[in-house]
Design a protein around this motif. Sequence first.
Motif, PDB file in Angstrom:
ATOM      1  N   ARG A  59      54.146 -13.591  17.018  1.00  0.00           N
ATOM      2  CA  ARG A  59      53.163 -13.040  17.943  1.00  0.00           C
ATOM      3  C   ARG A  59      51.855 -12.782  17.203  1.00  0.00           C
ATOM      4  N   VAL A  60      50.728 -13.087  17.855  1.00  0.00           N
ATOM      5  CA  VAL A  60      49.415 -12.793  17.290  1.00  0.00           C
ATOM      6  C   VAL A  60      49.173 -11.289  17.431  1.00  0.00           C
ATOM      7  N   VAL A  61      48.928 -10.624  16.291  1.00  0.00           N
ATOM      8  CA  VAL A  61      48.682  -9.182  16.289  1.00  0.00           C
ATOM      9  C   VAL A  61      47.195  -8.887  16.110  1.00  0.00           C
ATOM     10  N   ALA A  62      46.498  -9.723  15.351  1.00  0.00           N
ATOM     11  CA  ALA A  62      45.062  -9.505  15.138  1.00  0.00           C
ATOM     12  C   ALA A  62      44.377 -10.836  14.877  1.00  0.00           C
ATOM     13  N   ARG A  63      43.085 -10.870  15.203  1.00  0.00           N
ATOM     14  CA  ARG A  63      42.271 -12.065  15.005  1.00  0.00           C
ATOM     15  C   ARG A  63      41.264 -11.825  13.886  1.00  0.00           C
ATOM     16  N   ALA A  64      40.538 -12.865  13.548  1.00  0.00           N
ATOM     17  CA  ALA A  64      39.546 -12.801  12.477  1.00  0.00           C
ATOM     18  C   ALA A  64      38.599 -11.621  12.676  1.00  0.00           C
ATOM     19  N   GLY A  65      38.357 -10.894  11.574  1.00  0.00           N
ATOM     20  CA  GLY A  65      37.444  -9.764  11.593  1.00  0.00           C
ATOM     21  C   GLY A  65      38.084  -8.445  11.952  1.00  0.00           C
ATOM     22  N   GLN A  66      39.304  -8.467  12.501  1.00  0.00           N
ATOM     23  CA  GLN A  66      39.981  -7.226  12.848  1.00  0.00           C
ATOM     24  C   GLN A  66      40.692  -6.661  11.618  1.00  0.00           C
ATOM     25  N   THR A  67      40.871  -5.351  11.601  1.00  0.00           N
ATOM     26  CA  THR A  67      41.519  -4.667  10.487  1.00  0.00           C
ATOM     27  C   THR A  67      42.916  -4.233  10.898  1.00  0.00           C
ATOM     28  N   VAL A  68      43.919  -4.640  10.099  1.00  0.00           N
ATOM     29  CA  VAL A  68      45.319  -4.319  10.352  1.00  0.00           C
ATOM     30  C   VAL A  68      45.764  -3.257   9.354  1.00  0.00           C
TER      31      VAL A  68
END
Length: 187
Positions: free
Chosen positions: A91-100
């Motif tokens: 599953r995609v949890v975050a995309r480019a530029g997002q902070t996990v």
Amino acid sequence: MDGPDRESKWKGLLEWLGVFVVAFAVFALIRVFVVSPFVVPSGSMEPTILVGDQVFAQRVSAHLGDTPEVGDIVVFKNPVSDSSHEILVKRVVARAGQTVDMIDGQVYVDGVALKEPYVVGESYPLPMQAPGVSIDYPYVVPEGSLWMMGDNRENSSDSRYFGAVPTDNVVGTVFFRYWPFSRIGSM
């Protein structure tokens, strides 16, 4: 049989051969560029998708360069070459530029705790990463990449292990489970 009768049988046979060739070409084009079947190789997406489930992934978006949305289940080429599974489903949890980040077993993206009713287990950083990978949290997803995680968080080698996945590795977005029949349906 001579003459026109024999000639019409050959002509009919060639027409049928042409129909089969065209049908095969259309099927191949659809499978490569539109929709492909995949078998889920591991339990990392349980209970959403079980080991051996067979799903369809639409490939049009990947071919057009569209980035999957957060929450999408995607099929992608494994970024770790020493793995036994060439294709993974996560599953995609975050995309480019997002902070996990992961705090007390909860995933945070851009400082907001994710509501993930489909997740089994708690989300913690893994104690080991793939060779050559070093992940520190909070982690900013690089440009051209996605942060992927399995729904079965305690049994998933995902971006916590191999890092962010290049969007070029995405093969398609899962939209339908067609096997087993007892769980057939859209995803």
